[in-house]
Scaffold this motif. Sequence first.
Motif, PDB file in Angstrom:
ATOM      1  N   UNK A  45       0.116   1.085  -3.008  1.00  0.00           N
ATOM      2  CA  UNK A  45       0.470   0.081  -1.998  1.00  0.00           C
ATOM      3  C   UNK A  45      -0.617  -0.985  -1.864  1.00  0.00           C
ATOM      4  N   UNK A  46      -1.870  -0.593  -2.020  1.00  0.00           N
ATOM      5  CA  UNK A  46      -2.950  -1.592  -2.008  1.00  0.00           C
ATOM      6  C   UNK A  46      -2.825  -2.539  -3.204  1.00  0.00           C
ATOM      7  N   UNK A  47      -2.444  -1.971  -4.338  1.00  0.00           N
ATOM      8  CA  UNK A  47      -2.276  -2.795  -5.540  1.00  0.00           C
ATOM      9  C   UNK A  47      -1.075  -3.739  -5.389  1.00  0.00           C
ATOM     10  N   UNK A  48      -0.003  -3.233  -4.790  1.00  0.00           N
ATOM     11  CA  UNK A  48       1.159  -4.091  -4.517  1.00  0.00           C
ATOM     12  C   UNK A  48       0.746  -5.276  -3.654  1.00  0.00           C
ATOM     13  N   UNK A  49      -0.019  -4.988  -2.616  1.00  0.00           N
ATOM     14  CA  UNK A  49      -0.443  -6.068  -1.718  1.00  0.00           C
ATOM     15  C   UNK A  49      -1.255  -7.118  -2.462  1.00  0.00           C
ATOM     16  N   UNK A  50      -2.169  -6.672  -3.316  1.00  0.00           N
ATOM     17  CA  UNK A  50      -2.987  -7.610  -4.087  1.00  0.00           C
ATOM     18  C   UNK A  50      -2.118  -8.489  -4.981  1.00  0.00           C
ATOM     19  N   UNK A  51      -1.150  -7.880  -5.658  1.00  0.00           N
ATOM     20  CA  UNK A  51      -0.319  -8.636  -6.583  1.00  0.00           C
ATOM     21  C   UNK A  51       0.666  -9.557  -5.864  1.00  0.00           C
ATOM     22  N   UNK A  52       1.151  -9.147  -4.712  1.00  0.00           N
ATOM     23  CA  UNK A  52       2.015 -10.029  -3.913  1.00  0.00           C
ATOM     24  C   UNK A  52       1.224 -11.240  -3.430  1.00  0.00           C
ATOM     25  N   UNK A  53      -0.033 -11.017  -3.040  1.00  0.00           N
ATOM     26  CA  UNK A  53      -0.882 -12.132  -2.623  1.00  0.00           C
ATOM     27  C   UNK A  53      -1.137 -13.075  -3.799  1.00  0.00           C
ATOM     28  N   UNK A  54      -1.298 -12.525  -4.987  1.00  0.00           N
ATOM     29  CA  UNK A  54      -1.503 -13.358  -6.176  1.00  0.00           C
ATOM     30  C   UNK A  54      -0.282 -14.235  -6.442  1.00  0.00           C
ATOM     31  N   UNK A  55       0.909 -13.702  -6.222  1.00  0.00           N
ATOM     32  CA  UNK A  55       2.134 -14.497  -6.371  1.00  0.00           C
ATOM     33  C   UNK A  55       2.121 -15.665  -5.394  1.00  0.00           C
ATOM     34  N   UNK A  56       1.711 -15.407  -4.169  1.00  0.00           N
ATOM     35  CA  UNK A  56       1.648 -16.469  -3.156  1.00  0.00           C
ATOM     36  C   UNK A  56       0.574 -17.502  -3.494  1.00  0.00           C
ATOM     37  N   UNK A  57      -0.535 -17.045  -4.035  1.00  0.00           N
ATOM     38  CA  UNK A  57      -1.651 -17.950  -4.333  1.00  0.00           C
ATOM     39  C   UNK A  57      -1.404 -18.819  -5.565  1.00  0.00           C
ATOM     40  N   UNK A  58      -0.667 -18.276  -6.540  1.00  0.00           N
ATOM     41  CA  UNK A  58      -0.588 -18.937  -7.847  1.00  0.00           C
ATOM     42  C   UNK A  58       0.797 -19.449  -8.233  1.00  0.00           C
ATOM     43  N   UNK A  59       1.809 -19.186  -7.406  1.00  0.00           N
ATOM     44  CA  UNK A  59       3.161 -19.624  -7.733  1.00  0.00           C
ATOM     45  C   UNK A  59       3.870 -20.100  -6.466  1.00  0.00           C
ATOM     46  N   UNK A  60       5.095 -20.580  -6.645  1.00  0.00           N
ATOM     47  CA  UNK A  60       5.917 -21.025  -5.517  1.00  0.00           C
ATOM     48  C   UNK A  60       6.886 -19.949  -5.041  1.00  0.00           C
ATOM     49  N   UNK A  61       6.860 -18.771  -5.663  1.00  0.00           N
ATOM     50  CA  UNK A  61       7.834 -17.738  -5.338  1.00  0.00           C
ATOM     51  C   UNK A  61       7.453 -16.957  -4.084  1.00  0.00           C
ATOM     52  N   UNK A  62       8.464 -16.348  -3.475  1.00  0.00           N
ATOM     53  CA  UNK A  62       8.273 -15.510  -2.292  1.00  0.00           C
ATOM     54  C   UNK A  62       8.394 -14.039  -2.690  1.00  0.00           C
ATOM     55  N   UNK A  63       7.406 -13.205  -2.365  1.00  0.00           N
ATOM     56  CA  UNK A  63       7.500 -11.785  -2.695  1.00  0.00           C
ATOM     57  C   UNK A  63       8.492 -11.047  -1.792  1.00  0.00           C
ATOM     58  N   UNK A  64       9.253 -10.163  -2.416  1.00  0.00           N
ATOM     59  CA  UNK A  64      10.073  -9.170  -1.722  1.00  0.00           C
ATOM     60  C   UNK A  64       9.601  -7.823  -2.246  1.00  0.00           C
ATOM     61  N   UNK A  65       9.256  -6.910  -1.351  1.00  0.00           N
ATOM     62  CA  UNK A  65       8.635  -5.649  -1.767  1.00  0.00           C
ATOM     63  C   UNK A  65       9.562  -4.469  -1.522  1.00  0.00           C
ATOM     64  N   UNK A  66       9.897  -3.757  -2.601  1.00  0.00           N
ATOM     65  CA  UNK A  66      10.636  -2.492  -2.536  1.00  0.00           C
ATOM     66  C   UNK A  66       9.675  -1.372  -2.914  1.00  0.00           C
ATOM     67  N   UNK A  67       8.984  -0.842  -1.935  1.00  0.00           N
ATOM     68  CA  UNK A  67       7.968   0.181  -2.218  1.00  0.00           C
ATOM     69  C   UNK A  67       8.364   1.554  -1.697  1.00  0.00           C
ATOM     70  N   UNK A  68       9.624   1.718  -1.306  1.00  0.00           N
ATOM     71  CA  UNK A  68      10.098   3.019  -0.863  1.00  0.00           C
ATOM     72  C   UNK A  68       9.714   3.353   0.564  1.00  0.00           C
ATOM     73  N   UNK A  69       9.666   4.658   0.851  1.00  0.00           N
ATOM     74  CA  UNK A  69       9.361   5.124   2.198  1.00  0.00           C
ATOM     75  C   UNK A  69       7.889   4.870   2.524  1.00  0.00           C
ATOM     76  N   UNK A  70       7.645   4.329   3.721  1.00  0.00           N
ATOM     77  CA  UNK A  70       6.281   4.006   4.129  1.00  0.00           C
ATOM     78  C   UNK A  70       6.071   4.332   5.600  1.00  0.00           C
ATOM     79  N   UNK A  71       4.809   4.408   5.969  1.00  0.00           N
ATOM     80  CA  UNK A  71       4.440   4.613   7.368  1.00  0.00           C
ATOM     81  C   UNK A  71       4.391   3.267   8.072  1.00  0.00           C
ATOM     82  N   UNK A  72       4.286   3.311   9.381  1.00  0.00           N
ATOM     83  CA  UNK A  72       4.168   2.081  10.159  1.00  0.00           C
ATOM     84  C   UNK A  72       2.920   1.302   9.752  1.00  0.00           C
TER      85      UNK A  72
END
Length: 377
Positions: A120-147
Amino acid sequence: MLTRKEALQLEGVTGPDLFSVCQSAGVMRDKHFGKVLTYSRKVFIPLTNMCRDTCGYCTFVKTPKSGQGNIMLPAEVLETVLKGQGQGCKEALFSLGEKPEARYRYAKDKLAMLGHDSMLDYVKEQAQAVLDKTDLLPHINAGAMSLTEMRGLKPVAASMGMMIESTSQHLMNKGQAHFACPDKEPKVRLNTLRYAGQLDIPFTTGILIGIGETWQDRIDSLLAINQIHQEYGHIQEVIVQNFRAKAGTEMANHPEPNLDDMRRTLALARLILDPSISLQAPPNLEERYGSYVSAGINDWGGISPVTQDFINPERAWPQIDSLAKACLGLGYELKERLTVYPHYLEAGSQYLDPALALRMPYLAAQNGLAAKQWKSL
């Protein structure tokens, strides 16, 4: 809207009776969504195909022992997303197995090499990279998670998703589809939906039909989703997905739902769910997908001009032009949407991190759909 008792009576309905039920669903869809069907032009990022769960129908998941277990590198993620951007994609969908580092030392070591303790930490890093380097919006399907886990991802995700699949406890038993899958425990899945609601995250969920559940199970799953939405108002779309048998899985010979079963379930969903919730069905899993329109859907989900459906790789996406022509033939216009639906864009900062909200005026038209609609050459 259907009561549970009324919904139970629709089991096995066919012929003229099924036509009548679908007609009612279609009327409700037209009332709330008009004569427009939508889709999201996206690129799929299978960040890891390792998972601690072993669902009986899945071919996406690979183990380290097979030699095919993988975690995408940052350069691979960026290359894929930029290809999508070049083809007019607006959404980067991160799909991944659930918490593979909790099961496999190999996954844990690979993450450590990338500078992370958890997927999940790696997902967050890569989603931030998408925001920093592209015009796309991240949508995250990471399964069951805690609050806490979901709170950590919200600043980098325009939306998130997780299929409930089914609230049937029976499917957790030995020999059933979700045996030895801790993340498919119904209470765990429903809690994730609630956490998303508490955090005001625009959310996608849905059911997978034909995996051993009963008609009553489907009804109860939809009712559970709707009840949580009534409390929080954050579920923007519900997917009804049909099981497709795949060679090499435990359920390779399991019967698949037929078209009438899908139409029956789609109409049921439209008549149970809050009318504001978008109803979606994947067009690549049924050759006669146009029949879904008469059953009440208003959205086709994500379609990519760049990447395959990694969950169902044997099923190619329809061409956008072909899909548009099919919709037009049924009296509907196909329009491209963003990963966040118009209603949630209107609410602004309630559902989006401030940094994400600042991007929306450049991406969304006044009607909340994509400002730049892709046109074929």
